[in-house]
Motif scaffolding. Structure first.
Motif, PDB file in Angstrom:
ATOM      1  N   PHE A  71       0.852  -1.187   0.000  1.00 61.94           N
ATOM      2  CA  PHE A  71       0.000   0.000   0.000  1.00 61.94           C
ATOM      3  C   PHE A  71       0.885   1.234   0.000  1.00 61.94           C
ATOM      4  CE2 PHE A  71       0.891  -0.886   4.416  1.00 61.94           C
ATOM      5  CZ  PHE A  71       0.904   0.333   5.077  1.00 61.94           C
ATOM      6  N   ARG A  72       0.272   2.379  -0.207  1.00 58.50           N
ATOM      7  CA  ARG A  72       1.022   3.637  -0.256  1.00 58.50           C
ATOM      8  C   ARG A  72       0.613   4.533   0.912  1.00 58.50           C
ATOM      9  NH1 ARG A  72       3.850   4.058  -4.904  1.00 58.50           N
ATOM     10  NH2 ARG A  72       3.232   2.674  -6.629  1.00 58.50           N
ATOM     11  N   ASP A  73       1.620   5.263   1.440  1.00 58.69           N
ATOM     12  CA  ASP A  73       1.309   6.195   2.521  1.00 58.69           C
ATOM     13  C   ASP A  73       0.699   7.469   1.931  1.00 58.69           C
ATOM     14  OD1 ASP A  73       3.383   7.762   1.499  1.00 58.69           O
ATOM     15  OD2 ASP A  73       4.781   7.278   3.104  1.00 58.69           O
ATOM     16  N   SER A  74       0.468   8.450   2.769  1.00 58.14           N
ATOM     17  CA  SER A  74      -0.205   9.675   2.324  1.00 58.14           C
ATOM     18  C   SER A  74       0.589  10.463   1.295  1.00 58.14           C
ATOM     19  CB  SER A  74      -0.510  10.563   3.535  1.00 58.14           C
ATOM     20  OG  SER A  74       0.685  10.850   4.262  1.00 58.14           O
ATOM     21  N   GLU A  75       1.902  10.169   1.183  1.00 61.87           N
ATOM     22  CA  GLU A  75       2.749  10.851   0.201  1.00 61.87           C
ATOM     23  C   GLU A  75       3.034   9.986  -1.013  1.00 61.87           C
ATOM     24  OE1 GLU A  75       6.217  12.088   2.298  1.00 61.87           O
ATOM     25  OE2 GLU A  75       5.176  13.634   3.462  1.00 61.87           O
ATOM     26  N   GLY A  76       2.431   8.805  -1.060  1.00 65.11           N
ATOM     27  CA  GLY A  76       2.591   7.948  -2.222  1.00 65.11           C
ATOM     28  C   GLY A  76       3.745   6.973  -2.151  1.00 65.11           C
ATOM     29  N   LYS A  77       4.463   6.933  -1.016  1.00 64.36           N
ATOM     30  CA  LYS A  77       5.579   6.006  -0.881  1.00 64.36           C
ATOM     31  C   LYS A  77       5.069   4.603  -0.601  1.00 64.36           C
ATOM     32  CE  LYS A  77       9.950   5.251   1.543  1.00 64.36           C
ATOM     33  NZ  LYS A  77      10.877   5.724   2.611  1.00 64.36           N
ATOM     34  N   ILE A  78       5.714   3.623  -1.224  1.00 64.47           N
ATOM     35  CA  ILE A  78       5.268   2.242  -1.108  1.00 64.47           C
ATOM     36  C   ILE A  78       5.663   1.627   0.229  1.00 64.47           C
ATOM     37  CG2 ILE A  78       7.303   1.100  -2.082  1.00 64.47           C
ATOM     38  CD1 ILE A  78       3.656   0.292  -2.979  1.00 64.47           C
ATOM     39  N   ALA A  79       4.805   0.760   0.757  1.00 63.67           N
ATOM     40  CA  ALA A  79       5.082   0.032   1.990  1.00 63.67           C
ATOM     41  C   ALA A  79       4.666  -1.417   1.812  1.00 63.67           C
ATOM     42  CB  ALA A  79       4.324   0.657   3.166  1.00 63.67           C
ATOM     43  N   CYS A  80       5.311  -2.305   2.566  1.00 63.83           N
ATOM     44  CA  CYS A  80       5.018  -3.731   2.476  1.00 63.83           C
ATOM     45  C   CYS A  80       4.990  -4.333   3.876  1.00 63.83           C
ATOM     46  CB  CYS A  80       6.068  -4.444   1.623  1.00 63.83           C
ATOM     47  SG  CYS A  80       5.805  -6.230   1.480  1.00 63.83           S
ATOM     48  N   LEU A  81       3.884  -4.984   4.214  1.00 62.21           N
ATOM     49  CA  LEU A  81       3.716  -5.636   5.514  1.00 62.21           C
ATOM     50  C   LEU A  81       3.293  -7.085   5.319  1.00 62.21           C
ATOM     51  CD1 LEU A  81       1.530  -2.988   7.424  1.00 62.21           C
ATOM     52  CD2 LEU A  81       4.028  -3.028   7.209  1.00 62.21           C
ATOM     53  N   ALA A  82       3.500  -7.900   6.351  1.00 63.75           N
ATOM     54  CA  ALA A  82       2.906  -9.232   6.373  1.00 63.75           C
ATOM     55  C   ALA A  82       1.395  -9.063   6.332  1.00 63.75           C
ATOM     56  CB  ALA A  82       3.328  -9.991   7.629  1.00 63.75           C
ATOM     57  N   ASP A  83       0.722  -9.845   5.499  1.00 64.77           N
ATOM     58  CA  ASP A  83      -0.712  -9.662   5.289  1.00 64.77           C
ATOM     59  C   ASP A  83      -1.530 -10.414   6.329  1.00 64.77           C
ATOM     60  OD1 ASP A  83      -3.152  -9.001   4.212  1.00 64.77           O
ATOM     61  OD2 ASP A  83      -3.099 -10.584   2.689  1.00 64.77           O
ATOM     62  N   ILE A  84      -1.423  -9.978   7.574  1.00 63.93           N
ATOM     63  CA  ILE A  84      -2.182 -10.609   8.644  1.00 63.93           C
ATOM     64  C   ILE A  84      -2.328  -9.655   9.819  1.00 63.93           C
ATOM     65  CG2 ILE A  84      -0.099 -11.706   9.582  1.00 63.93           C
ATOM     66  CD1 ILE A  84      -1.957 -14.041  10.460  1.00 63.93           C
ATOM     67  N   CYS A  85      -3.522  -9.579  10.339  1.00 62.95           N
ATOM     68  CA  CYS A  85      -3.770  -8.728  11.498  1.00 62.95           C
ATOM     69  C   CYS A  85      -3.413  -9.487  12.777  1.00 62.95           C
ATOM     70  CB  CYS A  85      -5.239  -8.314  11.528  1.00 62.95           C
ATOM     71  SG  CYS A  85      -5.678  -7.244  12.922  1.00 62.95           S
ATOM     72  N   LEU A  86      -2.855  -8.764  13.738  1.00 66.28           N
ATOM     73  CA  LEU A  86      -2.437  -9.357  15.013  1.00 66.28           C
ATOM     74  C   LEU A  86      -3.611  -9.845  15.857  1.00 66.28           C
ATOM     75  CD1 LEU A  86       0.031  -6.505  15.930  1.00 66.28           C
ATOM     76  CD2 LEU A  86       0.740  -8.834  15.409  1.00 66.28           C
ATOM     77  N   HIS A  87      -4.777  -9.304  15.588  1.00 66.36           N
ATOM     78  CA  HIS A  87      -5.927  -9.542  16.455  1.00 66.36           C
ATOM     79  C   HIS A  87      -6.543 -10.922  16.234  1.00 66.36           C
ATOM     80  CE1 HIS A  87     -10.314  -8.411  17.554  1.00 66.36           C
ATOM     81  NE2 HIS A  87      -9.675  -8.792  18.648  1.00 66.36           N
ATOM     82  N   ARG A  88      -7.166 -11.129  15.076  1.00 66.91           N
ATOM     83  CA  ARG A  88      -7.803 -12.403  14.776  1.00 66.91           C
ATOM     84  C   ARG A  88      -7.458 -12.916  13.383  1.00 66.91           C
ATOM     85  NH1 ARG A  88      -8.011 -12.299  19.382  1.00 66.91           N
ATOM     86  NH2 ARG A  88      -9.739 -12.711  20.826  1.00 66.91           N
ATOM     87  N   GLY A  89      -6.288 -12.507  12.904  1.00 65.85           N
ATOM     88  CA  GLY A  89      -5.759 -13.080  11.664  1.00 65.85           C
ATOM     89  C   GLY A  89      -6.389 -12.617  10.382  1.00 65.85           C
ATOM     90  N   GLY A  90      -7.099 -11.496  10.398  1.00 67.58           N
ATOM     91  CA  GLY A  90      -7.716 -10.993   9.177  1.00 67.58           C
ATOM     92  C   GLY A  90      -6.675 -10.586   8.145  1.00 67.58           C
ATOM     93  N   SER A  91      -7.079 -10.567   6.875  1.00 67.01           N
ATOM     94  CA  SER A  91      -6.188 -10.172   5.789  1.00 67.01           C
ATOM     95  C   SER A  91      -6.214  -8.663   5.602  1.00 67.01           C
ATOM     96  CB  SER A  91      -6.602 -10.854   4.480  1.00 67.01           C
ATOM     97  OG  SER A  91      -5.938 -10.283   3.372  1.00 67.01           O
ATOM     98  N   LEU A  92      -5.079  -8.020   5.852  1.00 62.73           N
ATOM     99  CA  LEU A  92      -4.987  -6.570   5.663  1.00 62.73           C
ATOM    100  C   LEU A  92      -5.197  -6.194   4.202  1.00 62.73           C
ATOM    101  CD1 LEU A  92      -1.886  -5.797   7.935  1.00 62.73           C
ATOM    102  CD2 LEU A  92      -4.314  -5.706   8.549  1.00 62.73           C
TER     103      LEU A  92
END
Length: 393
Positions: A32-53
Motif C-alpha cells: 500500500f502507499r502512505d499519504s505521500e505515495g511512498k510504497i510500503a510492504c507488511l505481512a498480510d495478517i492482522c495481530l488480532h484475529r488473523g484478518g487479511s490486511l
C-alpha cells in the motif's frame, strides 16, 4: 526458496489507492502507499484475529483490517484499535513484520529478510531502463508451474535455444554455438556467447533485413541472485540490440511469476510494439513447455544424478552461487518444518523490525519461518568437490 534477497512483488502501476495482496516465498504480503505515495510492504495478517490486511482499505496513509478495523502504519505498528477508543494506549508489541520496499524499473522490490542494509546484495543494475531516448520498451508477465531456480537456469542456458526456440537457432548449428567469455561474482555472473540463428521474420517483413541467415550473433546472458534475474542482451548487428530483463519471483515452491521487460534500440515506433510483445510471450511459452515437465521438480542439490558438458559451465556457476547461500549462509526455507505447522501456526519471514524488537526484549507475536541451517564444512566441501568433478566430465 531463499530469504535475505530482494524480489519483485508487483508492477508499480498496479498499486494505487487500495491495498494490494501479493505473495513471495510462500508468504502473503500486502502492498500500500502512505499519504505521500511512498510504497510500503507488511505481512498480510492482522495481530488480532488473523484478518487479511490486503482485503481492507487505506486510511490516512495506513492500512486497515476489514475484520475489526485495526490500523497499521508503514512501519507495521498498530496505531488505532477502534473498539478501544481514541485514547487507548497501544503496546509496542502490537506490530507486524514490515519489509523494506523500493520502486525501480517500474517494479516494486521487497527485501525478504532481516539482514542489515550494509550486508545485502543490491537490487541488480538496469541502467538502460532510464535511457528512454535510446530504447523502446514492452512489458509482459508469465506465471510458471515451476520452481524459480529452474526458470533462471533455463534463461541462461546457451544450448537449448537451438531446440526450443526456432527464432534463436537451428538444431544443426548447435555444435557451432560457443561460450567465449565468463565472469562470475558472488551474487551475479555473465557470459558472452556466439550463436548462428536464422534470419528474423515478422513486422511486415522489415525484420529480415536486420541480419542474414546464420549470421554470427553475440548474446550476453547474465544471472543475478537478488530478484532471481535473467538479463539477456542480443547484439543483432552494430547498433541494433535487444535487452530482456526478467525478474522471476518465487510465489511459492511450486509457482514462479516472471515480470518481463524488453528493450529494443531499433524500429522504435509504437506500431512494432505488438509484434515485439507477441514474440516475447512466445519465448516464455516455449520455455515453460519444457521447464514445467523437467525432473526432479526442484533444482538438484548436486550434479551426482545429472550429467554436464562444456556448454553447462555457465549454468553451473548459478547453481554453485545458490548452493553457497544455502550451505554456508543458511538462507533456504525449511519446507518440511514449515509444513508441520501449516494451518496451525502463523510463520513469517523475520524482518528488520523483529530483530530490533527482540533485541529490546519484546517478544514477537508470530513464529519465525524456519530455515535450513548451514551444513558442516566437511559436507559442504564434499558437495562442492562433487560438483567440480561433474563439471569437468
Amino acid at each position: 526458496m531463499l530469504v535475505n534477497l530482494w524480489y519483485v512483488a508487483e508492477w508499480s502501476k498496479n498499486v494505487k489507492n487500495d491495498p494490494v495482496k501479493v505473495q513471495i516465498l510462500g508468504q502473503k504480503l500486502v502492498l500500500f502507499r502512505d499519504s505521500e505515495g511512498k510504497i510500503a510492504c507488511l505481512a498480510d495478517i492482522c495481530l488480532h484475529r488473523g484478518g487479511s490486511l490486503g482485503n481492507g482499505w487505506c486510511k490516512d496513509g495506513n492500512v486497515a483490517c476489514p475484520y475489526h478495523g485495526w490500523e497499521y502504519n508503514t512501519e507495521g505498528e498498530c496505531v488505532h484499535i477502534p473498539s478501544e477508543g481514541p485514547e487507548a494506549k497501544i503496546s509496542k508489541r502490537f506490530k507486524v513484520d514490515r519489509y523494506d520496499a523500493e520502486e525501480r524499473y517500474g517494479m516494486i522490490w521487497v527485501f525478504m529478510g532481516d539482514l542489515p542494509e550494509e550486508e545485502r546484495f543490491p537490487i541488480p543494475p538496469f541502467p538502460e531502463y532510464d535511457q528512454k531516448e535510446y530504447w523502446r520498451e514492452v512489458t509482459t508477465e508469465y506465471t510458471w508451474k515451476a520452481e524459480a531456480s529452474r526458470v533462471v537456469e533455463n534463461g541462461i542456458d546457451l544450448a537449448h535455444a537451438s531446440f526450443v526456440h526456432p527464432t534463436f537457432g537451428y538444431q544443426d548449428t548447435a555444435g557451432d554455438n560457443s561460450i567465449d567469455h565468463v565472469e562470475i561474482n558472488e551474487w551475479w555472473g555473465t557470459s558472452t556467447n556466439t550463436n548462428y540463428p536464422p534470419q528474423l521474420k515478422g513486422d511486415l517483413g522489415f525484420r529480415r533485413f536486420i541480419r542474414k541467415d546464420k549470421q554470427p550473433t553475440r548474446t550476453h546472458p547474465t544471472w543475478y541472485l537478488p530478484g532471481m534475474i535473467v538479463r539477456m542482451q542480443i547484439d543483432l548487428r552494430e547498433g541494433w540490440t535487444i535487452i530482456m530483463f526478467d525478474a522471476n519471483t518465487p510465489i511459492d515452491e511450486h509457482t514462479t511469476r516472471t515480470f518481463a521487460i524488453q528493450l529494443r534500440s531499433f524500429m522504435k515506433w509504437p506500431m512494432f510494439d505488438k509484434g515485439s510483445k507477441k514474440r516475447l510471450e512466445k519465448i516464455l511459452h516455449e520455455d515453460a513447455a519444457i521447464v514445467e515437465e523437467s525432473q526432479p521438480y526442484y533444482l538438484p542439490e548436486t550434479l551426482a544424478n545429472e550429467l554436464s558438458v562444456g556448454d553447462d559451465k555457465f549454468m553451473n556457476s548459478f547453481r554453485k552461487a545458490r548452493r553457497i547461500l544455502i550451505e554456508e549462509k543458511g538462507w533456504q526455507i525449511d519446507l518440511k518444518k514449515r509444513d508441520t505447522e501449516k494451518g496451525r501456526t502463523v510463520m513469517t519471514i523475520p524482518s528488520p523490525a523483529r530483530k530490533k524488537a527482540e533485541a529490546g526484549g519484546i517478544k514477537w507475536v508470530f513464529e519465525k519461518m524456519p530455515t535450513v541451517g548451514p551444513v558442516s564444512n566437511k559436507k559442504s566441501e564434499n558437495r562442492m568437490s562433487q560438483n567440480s568433478s561433474n563439471n569437468s566430465a
